[in-house]
Design an enzyme around this catalytic site. Sequence first.
Site, PDB file in Angstrom:
ATOM      1  CG  ASP A 261      27.291  38.279  57.762  1.00 46.17           C
ATOM      2  OD1 ASP A 261      26.260  37.909  58.354  1.00 46.17           O
ATOM      3  OD2 ASP A 261      27.863  37.570  56.911  1.00 46.17           O
ATOM      4  CE1 TYR A 262      22.755  35.785  63.836  1.00 46.77           C
ATOM      5  CE2 TYR A 262      24.681  35.702  65.256  1.00 46.77           C
ATOM      6  CZ  TYR A 262      23.329  35.471  65.040  1.00 46.77           C
ATOM      7  OH  TYR A 262      22.567  34.917  66.035  1.00 46.77           O
TER       8      TYR A 262
END
Length: 720
Positions: A261-262
């Site tokens: 994820d980011y």
Amino acid sequence: MIAAMNAIDKLIARMTLAEKLGQLTMTAASYAVTGPVIAGDSTDSIRNGTVGNLLNLFGAKPVQDMQRIAVEESRLGIPLLIGFDVIHGHRTVFPVPLAEAATFDPGIWALTAREAAREAAADGVALTFAPMLDVSRDLRWGRTVEGPGEDPWLAVQISRAKIRGFQGADLASAESVAATAKHFCAYGPVAGGRDYASVDISERTLREVHLPAFAAAVREGVAAIMPAFTELAGIPMTAHTALLRDYLRAELGFDGVIVSDYNAIAELIKHGVAGDVVEAAVLALKAGVDIDMMAGAYREGLPVALERGLVTGNEIDQCVRRVLRLKERLGLFADPYRRGTTAEPPETVASRRRLARDVGAKSLVLMKNADEVLPLPECSGRVSVIGPLAAASREMRGTWAAAGYDEPNVSVLSGLRAALPDAKVAHAEGVTIAGADVSGIATAVDVVASGTDVVVLCLGEAAEMSGEAASRAFPELPGEQRALAEAVLARARAEDIPVVVVLFCGRPLIVPWLVERADALLVAWFPGREAGHAVTDVLTGRVSPCGRTPISWPRSLGQIPLFYAQRACGRPENPEDRFTSKYLDSPSSPQFPFGFGLSYGRFSYTNLRVSPRTASAEDVIEVAVDVTNDGARAAEETVFLFVRDRVASVVRPLLELKGVTKIALQPGETGAARLQLPATELRFLGLDLESVFEAGEVEVLVGPCADAAQLLSSRLTLRT
Ligand code: BGC
């Protein structure tokens, strides 16, 4: 395939370390955020091969421009992988995922994913970060809106349908995108419902509730999986070797791409399991994360780690191979420009809007309809449309409108005006969604008072009040909406005018007072592009409401977490006995149970049949029930099949969903609803967490929702 793999291996053999790490790096092109300012400084990185994947870029031209740099100007010409969050539609915004879950319709789930895939692919996108499969039993958690609701079986059905829809029969098709099952796993039970917070659940709950949808995704051939931001009992998912490497890869055989994820790899430092970016990169790589989204940790950390002997070149190559294989499966090596080459014809775009309207209407859940105030009678009189969500067309888009962010949506006010050309449709906002100014309430009440036939009161959350980083400690009506509602309800009551509440929300809201006082309550969630038409279709009876809530609605905050599949306890609630499981100050039952939703028909159930009555693990049990529409209008009923294993080696839930079907019936008509229950579905995790099939009796319960009192029940004997 073998030849292709050889080609990939040959390519890997020609790559420098920097180029390999480029293939393991995904950076934002900023396109979605800032408009067509392409990729900023990533342009140079693409040219020199140190960025191989982009997110937040869409649009045929910008994507192809970037692709051209990668293919024609980089040393090895490896095409880019373009990822984008296509969460509930791309340019055509469909209802938010929680609303779509309420349709209980795999055909719809697959179709909206397919159409969104086609639309996104026409915009050059090759990978979507969807479906989101996190079961949520805590409505404070804002991301509840992005997912399937509270039930693991439902999550499995959505997982399969969405992946089929996004990926299609052929991932290489110019109309398919690779799906990402996210967020793996158990992101929903964050402490206190606070986004990104700590998670600590039992191994049993993990395996029974949170893993099945991901296992189903792998079986369905999902291309990618994204670990959650969160940690589970002290181990961040981004570094969770036991779950990523041992479970996903070894046990389930997942050989697709794991994309972080980011910035999640860098956040291992804040979690406190890595001292610096080198350690963070090592942890993620060892756990099996292939692509580093936005942390830059692989590019920065892995060269040092390699030098120090903390990782091997082979470990890096394995990740590179998986990324290149995905690009190959997507057909990007064969033709990097295939997505976005052909513009979609206008009629396709128009038919997608019709789909948005249809699915929007089917996702609405009618919670109350006292005295059958709905559907609105053929109306040439006066309708007062009150409230801050009545004309709020921008809010209708919901949490993650992606490429459709700036597209206009239809408000309830415009929908009603279009559908009721002979009626006088008056409007007052009264208050804003979250503001403190109450000066508009008096005007709204005046609008109601002057000769109104019906009030449509549009209340709820703003779109941005659910979704990522949108947890709420008070999931009620924000701002001064309660003051507005009470004033309107009081005046309407005094003048005998019915009040229909349309509630917009990304989660159940706790509004017992409103449920009690409104004549009708229609939960609209956020229906997307065609919101106002969809709501109006139901209000006017053009469509009989058929959505069912995929998550229980509590009466009070103190009941959270509230879900139907509670395990049996030793002291079940008994109002006569204080020392049983209950509250002193609130009922323990939900406001609306899982699966609840009314239609314009009225259904009764009789004659539950289960055959055979004795089954072994390989049998398929046929379950049938007669359903009669005792109402005055044609409608569709959703029929739920639950089971309960009353005596087992471990405590089983009071109800477990195992099947859903629908039956459309004319007034007075009776039909048989049929469901199949494969006996293998009655396996569960035994004392040692291994799957068991135990002999004995199982209750089969069928009916309209997860309220045991409304279910018909029969027994089935299992033999081993
Ligand atoms: C979200 C993901 C999303 C990613 C890329 C993150 O903040 O948690 O769900 O896919 O951003 O936009």
